[in-house]
Design a protein around this motif. Sequence first.
Motif, PDB file in Angstrom:
ATOM      1  N   VAL A 145      -2.258  -6.484   4.270  1.00 61.39           N
ATOM      2  CA  VAL A 145      -1.191  -5.697   3.644  1.00 61.39           C
ATOM      3  C   VAL A 145       0.118  -5.904   4.410  1.00 61.39           C
ATOM      4  CG1 VAL A 145      -0.405  -3.385   3.029  1.00 61.39           C
ATOM      5  CG2 VAL A 145      -2.825  -3.987   2.799  1.00 61.39           C
ATOM      6  N   CYS A 189       0.830  -1.194   0.000  1.00 60.95           N
ATOM      7  CA  CYS A 189       0.000   0.000   0.000  1.00 60.95           C
ATOM      8  C   CYS A 189       0.871   1.253   0.000  1.00 60.95           C
ATOM      9  CB  CYS A 189      -0.903   0.023   1.231  1.00 60.95           C
ATOM     10  SG  CYS A 189      -1.965   1.487   1.335  1.00 60.95           S
ATOM     11  N   THR A 220      -1.436  -4.095  -5.356  1.00 66.43           N
ATOM     12  CA  THR A 220      -1.165  -2.717  -4.950  1.00 66.43           C
ATOM     13  C   THR A 220      -2.434  -1.985  -4.551  1.00 66.43           C
ATOM     14  OG1 THR A 220      -1.280  -1.970  -7.254  1.00 66.43           O
ATOM     15  CG2 THR A 220       0.894  -2.528  -6.383  1.00 66.43           C
ATOM     16  N   LEU A 221      -2.320  -1.202  -3.485  1.00 66.84           N
ATOM     17  CA  LEU A 221      -3.388  -0.347  -3.017  1.00 66.84           C
ATOM     18  C   LEU A 221      -2.823   1.065  -2.887  1.00 66.84           C
ATOM     19  CD1 LEU A 221      -3.443  -3.211  -1.222  1.00 66.84           C
ATOM     20  CD2 LEU A 221      -5.536  -2.165  -0.349  1.00 66.84           C
ATOM     21  N   ASN A 222      -3.595   2.049  -3.290  1.00 66.44           N
ATOM     22  CA  ASN A 222      -3.193   3.445  -3.170  1.00 66.44           C
ATOM     23  C   ASN A 222      -4.111   4.147  -2.188  1.00 66.44           C
ATOM     24  OD1 ASN A 222      -0.989   3.633  -5.070  1.00 66.44           O
ATOM     25  ND2 ASN A 222      -2.503   3.301  -6.677  1.00 66.44           N
ATOM     26  N   PHE A 223      -3.507   4.645  -1.106  1.00 71.04           N
ATOM     27  CA  PHE A 223      -4.247   5.354  -0.064  1.00 71.04           C
ATOM     28  C   PHE A 223      -4.057   6.849  -0.248  1.00 71.04           C
ATOM     29  CE2 PHE A 223      -4.069   7.698   3.900  1.00 71.04           C
ATOM     30  CZ  PHE A 223      -5.192   7.307   4.583  1.00 71.04           C
ATOM     31  N   LEU A 255      -5.330  -1.687   7.675  1.00 68.88           N
ATOM     32  CA  LEU A 255      -4.824  -2.257   6.424  1.00 68.88           C
ATOM     33  C   LEU A 255      -4.027  -3.535   6.685  1.00 68.88           C
ATOM     34  CD1 LEU A 255      -3.846   1.080   4.678  1.00 68.88           C
ATOM     35  CD2 LEU A 255      -5.626  -0.505   3.934  1.00 68.88           C
TER      36      LEU A 255
END
Length: 309
Positions: free
Chosen positions: A102, A49, A74-77, A97
Amino acid sequence: MNAPHTHLPRHLLTLDGLPRDALNALLVRAQAFAEGHYDRRALDGIAVCTLFFEPSTRTRMSFTLAAQRLGADTLNFDASTSSTRKGETALDTVKNLEAMGVRGFVVRHQEDGAVAALASQVNDGTVLVNAGDGRSAHPTQGLLDMLTLRQAKGADFSTRKVLIVGDVKHSRVARSDLQALRTLGTGEIRVCGPASLLPQDGTLQGCTVSDDLDAALEGVDAVMMLRLQRERMEEGLVASLDDYHRDFGLTATRLTRAAPDAIVMHPGPINRGVEITDEVADGPQSLILRQVSNGVAVRMAVLEALLKG
């Protein structure tokens, strides 16, 4: 292709204290990635992330690409659209998360030491990469700058003269660059800027410091320009942008004082006509876009070393 043992700490929070062999191993690995040699499933099944509490273009996008190219989820915060606007703390965000599985967090924060504080409270098996905290550190930018220098000037830094120009006081990039340049045994490190924008805390130890850009440029192999960070400044540190450009802006005429094959770098975003002219930023000696390209390779090397190792 096996990654070399890099002797990295569990988290990458700073380049300060990172051994030379570890730094060089990351650069060698990043060079292989830059040449297209990597396993697209190296981080298969691992969730990463990007946790950004400050705006970013190059750093955030390159970390996302880096993780994706190695097969990570993939994670976008984005803090502006998250529950932090409802009062949730950064640590609670990380913990939630983590509960989703994550394992890797790439964190940018406006406060000095914020990433290290988070790293001290995460679960075993979770790793953090500092993507810039306050004025303190930006380790992957330091690494990509060293990779760019290495590609252009060779692996032996001992005979090189490198000049850093501008707002060092507010620059986490400058601090990481200086740490890396010292670790790699750079022959001469010069720093130039107005006294109001130079730190008095030991950051410049071992550097040749000047407020005369023309003199500081003489014979250098690389010029690393810094962004004027007006958002972090108190009023009055710079008389005017025109005055700053007159005294500390890099022009084509000024650049002729450097070595004929000197390279020009800038971490971005560029304030064109303030730190640097278009003619130089877009000219044949500029490696600014190569720095951006190298950012993906360096961040791949870091994520692989921390999450696969």
